[in-house]
Design an enzyme around this catalytic site. Structure first.
Site, PDB file in Angstrom:
ATOM      1  N   ASN A   1       1.108  -1.373  -0.019  1.00 45.91           N
ATOM      2  CA  ASN A   1      -0.122   0.126   0.029  1.00 45.91           C
ATOM      3  C   ASN A   1       0.868   1.464   0.120  1.00 45.91           C
ATOM      4  OD1 ASN A   1      -1.824   2.229   0.259  1.00 45.91           O
ATOM      5  ND2 ASN A   1      -3.274   0.658   1.846  1.00 45.91           N
TER       6      ASN A   1
ATOM      7  N   CYS B   1      -5.301   1.029  -1.272  1.00 51.34           N
ATOM      8  CA  CYS B   1      -5.785  -0.395  -1.105  1.00 51.34           C
ATOM      9  C   CYS B   1      -6.607  -1.089  -2.193  1.00 51.34           C
ATOM     10  CB  CYS B   1      -6.043  -0.342   0.190  1.00 51.34           C
ATOM     11  SG  CYS B   1      -7.118   0.743   1.727  1.00 51.34           S
TER      12      CYS B   1
ATOM     13  N   HIS C   1     -10.726   1.388   4.636  1.00 52.29           N
ATOM     14  CA  HIS C   1     -10.212   0.401   3.910  1.00 52.29           C
ATOM     15  C   HIS C   1     -10.648   0.138   2.693  1.00 52.29           C
ATOM     16  CE1 HIS C   1      -6.453  -1.929   3.727  1.00 52.29           C
ATOM     17  NE2 HIS C   1      -7.624  -3.662   4.524  1.00 52.29           N
TER      18      HIS C   1
ATOM     19  N   ASP D   1      -5.648  -8.377   0.814  1.00 53.05           N
ATOM     20  CA  ASP D   1      -5.713  -8.065   2.221  1.00 53.05           C
ATOM     21  C   ASP D   1      -4.470  -6.998   2.126  1.00 53.05           C
ATOM     22  OD1 ASP D   1      -5.686  -5.722   4.141  1.00 53.05           O
ATOM     23  OD2 ASP D   1      -7.360  -6.392   5.368  1.00 53.05           O
TER      24      ASP D   1
END
Length: 1233
Positions: free
Chosen positions: A181, A186, A442, A460
């Site tokens: 990131n 993200c 997020h 993630d």
């Protein structure tokens, strides 16, 4: 303890620890007897006095792996468990203190529990609220029981239950790696992983031709490497396939044209997705895979209006890349699909006009799907703009989506039955999730990467791990807001779970068509491997090797150093200030010459090697020593060369100084450097003074050559004379000491040749300080092969900015000449010899070298909307002879067939055409005037190009061009110091009028509208003393508009995409404000209303004949406007997206009729915008005040006329900006440049 969905219980156990004598627990920590559960032995770990000396009891659960005798405990052991610890009174069990928790126990986390369970004084107290003030204390009669309850959870389905992800290996555990990131990327990472795991798309990306966009390994790792979007995507996909570590996306975002501010801005994912697809489509054009993206992602939908009572239908089939589905007010995906194709009845006062044959009819209006693509992207409208709060809001309501959905019910019922009977079942393979609020959230992705199993992975950012179906579905549905009283009934943990569920929801779903799964997700990866372009792995391998090389260089720098030597050959080949190429002076360092003959000779040496090793190395290089002789010199006194330090002076020049003193020569190379050089400024640089290369000795060692005239001088002849000496040394050639207080100094001589227009160093001369300077003129003449009586003028090169004439009647000492000073000489009649050449003497040459910059010049290729071409010479067409500055550039007809062109005139014209369209680079001075620059460029284009007809532009680092004025000096806009490495870009165009005449025109940009959304942008030049009528006259010569429509032309202005004012045709050009946007188009209805109220005058005063209208809608609107012109109103409108403060598109005027319902206004507006029904229905409408605040319009029966009568309001259209350009510095739209 609540069950954990999708994680079964492996084992459970209960153990009661009876503590009979509490006061006997003297140790700091005490363990209970062990008990077994789930393949582990367990202890209750008690700290009777707390583990932090805080007067509280600490209590933990502690597992131990069971291993066979002789075996070691594995380092990667772990066990997931829910556990409870209950302290209770053995005589009164209802007096107890229960606590529960869960944990992933491992080697690094061997125990877990409660560090401050209960204060010591409360153990024996009956007034303890934690035991509900029971009449008995927990500890009575010195006895206490502790019950331990353990429930071991089987997490084998994911392996990450309660994992802290420290030292977690995504590739090992999940088979995939993540993406780093950059700050707030993200959302980009989740989208990229979705595309990467769509194998059919990954293969297609690999097939995009990018070989011409790739670069060598060295340049690709440098800051100059700017890969295209497709190449960057290929590289990321390849790295995701092969790397064991997370991948960075900086290269990709740089290819988007983004900077760090973009990386810290969360953009709209749908908008990014669409623009990314546009870029890839463009890259595929002309290749074998052109249009293949459509085969994967594009479906078709039909917008229709179908009459109920007559056989009449109006329909339009359009492509779609994704489907936007409403979330608010719907429970699940099926309900949203039904809402999408819901039929609207047009009846009553809202009947449909079905043409002249049928008139107004009851009709059905709606949308149906003609086909769905193999990969279906569904955008869930979780984010909406709320006028009341003037910001985006997130819809957190519960909204369910299935693992599988049949889309057959949503197909057009009129499609062939055979087509509809195909398998239209879609399986979910991607869930893109947003967690958090609209301002602080997020993004991550849940993806099922394989067709033949049910394994879901969570991507993630830099971590990837397995996920359960509950985590994929239930935990991403969102949750309905609970009433306050219901929320308060929940436990603290349940409240936290509810809040987390509320803010965690899917915003994009990716479904794959079941029948296409073998093609979308093939089992074998061979197809992927075969599709990878060869240059991608090679390029990345080269980059890795380059990084490793640089790391080795960094390590070597600890033990090695570079030593540089300036030789006579070096100074002979150097053109410029000082004696050689010098990286410590960025202004004059030309990187392209690195490694050339003007660059000092460089040796890498060990820092702790003896200093005299340098003599051995350089002696071999100059062939004074045999190559195979490895003996290190011990004494340099009898050598034919010596090493003289080159140091950095205070005036930022580098000059030869003196030898390394004798006592510093006996140590190491590193100690010599530290003791003899200024480490802050100086390189480890020596001048290699060869005794036979002294000018006096050169003259002695060479035969007298034929005397030449200075006009016949050639540097090569002098350099050949020097080189021919080789290693020959006469016995009487001796070095003179040149220490600071010695009697001799070393001086370097340069010569300016007015014929070749160059200054080059000849060699050095060692001379006594008390020698009269004029004494060196004779040996210099002899070296140059000039007559010894040739008059030479001498100048000292003090610094690049300071060249001073020398009084040759003084001695060197009186003139303050010292070691290493440079004297440049020229013949007295240099100006006469130079003739019409640029530099008349050496001072002019030095001045140019000080101020020179390297420029690249190429033709200005304007886009259709970038300039007014009326005054520009066409590249292959011009019949005005010398009137445009090109005397012999005539019309050139391209040969129809292959034939030999032997006509001299035609060939000459072709050559001229080539010249004026070519690119070239050269050096200029920052002191140039515009005229001097134009003359230089014209001379490069050819002898017949008149510089007064040249228009020149300078380009900045972002590629933006700025036109130069004929009054400009380059120094007014170029920096004072421009490194010679930097290339300044210019563009030119040939005008058919002189530039000074051209500058008396004003450039005006104006948008010509073909609808309220479509336009052409023109930049026109009109006389500054003209009017808007002159501007329109010129514009109408460029657009295809019938003369009969001229009377309906409307002109208005806007500012930052908001309406500004009407523009009258008699308005002077000089009164038009700078920075405003001008719009013009044919708008009969609006012109009729405004002219009838004398607000404006028509462009032409012809009478309007209604039969002239070709379009029934325009005709009908015009007639209604004429009929109601005295009672209707005009309102302004603007476009925005999500936030009313940020406008886009074209602001416009709209006639508003009394008695017209908003539903009818919308249909009229749809036609004026030129949109299909499906596209138009995505627009939301609002009424805004002059502060851009207001409310959405949800009532189609509302009357706009009545609303604007109450207050001054503006119509606002909420929809995405489809333009690829950012319209202003405050525009928040996404851009991939």
């Amino acid at each position: 303890m609540k069950p954990i969905p999708d994680y079964p219980v492996k084992d459970e156990a209960v153990y009661v620890w009876n503590i009979k004598d509490w006061s006997s627990l003297k140790d700091e920590k005490v363990r209970s007897p062990a008990f077994e559960c789930g393949g582990f032995t367990w202890n209750i770990l008690l700290f009777p006095r707390g583990n932090n000396q805080n007067n509280s009891i600490s209590l933990y659960m502690e597992p131990h792996p069971i291993v066979k005798e002789g075996e070691e405990v594995p380092n990667d052991w772990y066990v997931c468990a829910q556990f409870g610890l209950d302290m209770w009174n053995p005589l009164h069990p209802d007096c107890h203190l229960p606590s529960g928790s869960h944990h992933r126990f491992s080697k690094s986390d061997t125990d877990w529990g409660f560090s401050s369970l209960i204060d010591h004084k409360h153990l024996t107290s009956t007034s303890n609220r934690r035991t509900n003030h029971h009449s008995h204390a927990l500890l009575e009669n010195n006895q206490l029981n502790i019950t331990g309850y353990v429930k071991v959870i089987d997490d084998s389905s994911t392996g990450v239950l309660w994992h802290n992800f420290v030292d977690y290996d995504s590739k090992k555990n999940a088979g995939f790696v993540g993406l780093n990131n950059q700050g707030a990327t993200c959302y980009l990472n989740s989208l990229l992983q979705s595309y990467f795991t769509t194998k059919i798309f990954r293969k297609l990306v690999y097939q995009i031709p990018t070989i011409n966009n790739s670069s060598s390994s060295v340049s690709s790792s440098s800051s100059k490497f700017s890969p295209t979007v497709p190449l960057s995507l290929q590289r990321i996909f390849y790295l995701l396939s092969t790397s064991n570590d997370p991948i960075g996306t900086l290269e990709l975002t740089k290819s988007f044209g983004w900077d760090s501010s973009d990386a810290f801005t969360q953009h709209d994912v749908q908008e990014l997705n669409r623009i990314l697809m546009d870029r890839l489509e463009t890259a595929m054009k002309g290749s074998e895979i052109e249009g293949k993206l459509n085969d994967i992602f594009v479906g078709k939908m039909k917008s229709y209006i179908k009459c109920v009572n007559v056989s009449y239908e109006s329909s339009r089939v359009e492509d779609f890349w994704d489907i936007q589905l409403n979330v608010r007010g719907f429970k699940n995906l099926q309900e949203s699909f039904k809402n999408y194709i819901e039929i609207e009845m047009l009846d009553g006062e809202n009947k449909y006009q079905a043409g002249d044959d049928y008139g107004y009819q009851d009709a059905k209006k709606g949308v149906v799907f003609e086909s769905f693509p193999p990969v279906l992207h569904l955008q869930l409208k979780r984010f909406e703009y709320d006028f009341m709060v003037d910001d985006l809001v997130k819809i957190d309501d519960l909204y369910e989506f299935p693992d599988k959905i049949d889309l057959k019910p949503f197909l057009d019922e009129d499609l062939p039955q055979e087509f509809k009977d195909q398998n239209w079942t879609y399986k979910l393979h991607g869930v893109l999730v947003h967690q958090g609020s609209i301002s602080n959230g997020h993004y991550y992705a849940m993806i099922k990467p394989n067709a033949n199993d049910d394994v879901w992975l969570r991507f993630d950012d830099d971590k990837v791990w397995k996920a359960t179906k509950t985590q994929v579905f239930n935990e991403n549905f969102g949750a309905n807001e609970l009433a306050q009283e219901d929320f308060l009934k929940l436990t603290r943990i349940e409240q936290q779970e509810n809040l987390l569920r509320r803010v965690t929801s899917a915003y994009m779903l990716v479904y794959y068509r079941e029948s296409d799964l073998p093609e979308i997700l093939p089992d074998s990866d061979n197809m992927m491997l075969d599709a990878i372009p060869d240059h991608i792995p090679k390029q990345i391998k080269d980059e890795i090797e380059e990084r490793e090389r640089l790391e080795r260089v960094k390590q070597e720098a600890l033990y090695f150093t570079n030593t540089k030597f300036i030789t006579t050959s070096t100074i002979n080949n150097h053109i410029g200030f000082d004696l050689c190429l010098d990286p410590t002076l960025p202004k004059f360092y030309d990187e392209s010459l690195s490694g050339s003959l003007c660059d000092p000779v460089t040796f890498k040496v060990k820092k702790d090697d003896p200093y005299y090793l340098l003599y051995t190395m350089i002696g071999k290089h100059l062939k004074y020593f045999d190559e195979n002789d490895d003996e290190i010199i011990k004494d340099d006194k009898e050598l034919p060369f010596r090493l003289v330090i080159v140091c950095h002076r205070n005036n930022h020049t580098n000059r030869v100084d003196s030898e390394v003193v004798e006592e510093n020569r006996d140590g190491t190379i590193n100690s010599a450097y530290f003791k003899s050089f200024n480490r802050k400024f100086d390189e480890f640089l020596f001048y290699l003074e060869e005794v036979n290369k002294d000018i006096n000795n050169i003259n002695t060692a060479t035969k007298s050559s034929e005397i030449i005239d200075p006009k016949d001088f050639k540097f090569d002849q002098v350099f050949a004379k020097i080189n021919n000496i080789g290693q020959e040394v006469y016995p009487d050639f001796k070095f003179h000491p040149i220490y600071e207080h010695s009697n001799h100094i070393i001086i370097f001589i340069k010569y300016f040749d007015p014929i070749s227009q160059e200054i080059r160093a000849l060699s050095h001369i060692v001379i006594s300080k008390d020698t009269v300077i004029s004494k060196i003129i004779k040996p210099i003449n002899q070296l140059l092969n000039f007559d010894e009586n040739t008059i030479l003028q001498l100048y000292e090169e003090l610094s690049p900015a300071k060249i001073e004439k020398i009084d040759t009647s003084l001695t060197f000492e009186k003139h303050e000449l010292s070691n290493g000073d440079i004297i440049s000489v020229q013949v007295a009649n240099a100006a006469e010899l130079a003739g019409d050449k640029k530099f008349k003497d050496l001072k002019e040459y030095y001045k140019f070298m000080l101020t020179r910059i390297h420029i690249q010049v190429k033709p200005f290729k304007a886009e259709i909307d970038e300039e007014d071409s009326d005054f520009v010479v066409e590249e292959n067409k011009n019949g005005n002879g010398s009137a445009n500055g090109v005397d012999d550039f005539k019309d050139i007809d391209e040969p129809k067939d292959v034939e030999i062109v032997d006509d001299i005139s035609t060939l000459k014209q072709i050559e001229t055409a080539k010249r004026i369209s070519k690119s070239f680079d050269f050096w200029i001075s920052t002191l140039y005037t515009y005229q001097e620059l134009a003359e230089e460029i014209a001379s490069k284009l050819g002898p017949n190009v008149d510089p007064t007809y040249l228009r020149i532009f300078v380009l900045n680092n972002q590629g933006s061009r700025y036109p130069l004025k004929s009054s400009h000096h380059l120094s007014t806009f170029l920096p004072k110091t421009v490194p010679v490495n930097q290339i300044i870009s210019f563009e030119y165009e040939l005008l058919n009028i002189k530039l000074r005449d051209y500058e008396n025109l004003r450039s005006i940009k104006i948008h010509w509208l073909t609808s309220l959304l479509q336009y052409q942008l023109f930049e026109l030049l009109v006389p500054k003393n003209g009017s808007v009528r002159d501007l329109m006259s010129k514009l109408l010569n460029k657009v295809s508009t019938p003369a009969k429509d001229y009377k309906h032309i409307l002109v208005w202005s806007g500012n930052n995409h908001s309406y500004n004012d009407l523009i009258k045709f008699d308005k002077p050009i000089e009164e038009l404000q700078d920075g405003i946007d001008l719009y013009a188009g044919v708008f009969p209805s609006e012109v009729e209303v405004l002219s009838s109220h004398d607000v404006i005058k028509r462009y032409t005063e012809e009478t309007v004949d209604v039969d002239e209208f070709d379009n029934d809608f325009i005709k009908e609107e015009f007639l209604l406007s004429r009929k109601l012109s005295k009672s209707l109103n005009i309102m302004t409108a603007f476009h925005f997206y999500k936030n009313s403060s940020y406008h886009h598109g074209i602001p416009f005027l709209l006639a508003v009729f009394p008695e017209e319902k908003f539903g009818e206004t919308k249909e009229r507006l749809r036609k004026k915008l030129g949109l299909g029904i499906q596209a138009f229905e995505k627009i939301r409408f609002a009424l805004a005040d002059n502060q851009d605040k207001g409310a959405y319009i949800d009532n189609d029966d509302m009357n706009l006329f009545d609303e604007i009568g109450k207050a001054p309001l503006t119509l606002a259209l909420d929809h995405p900006d489809r333009s690829s350009r950012r319209q202003g510095q405050f525009d928040k739209g996404i851009s991939i440049k």
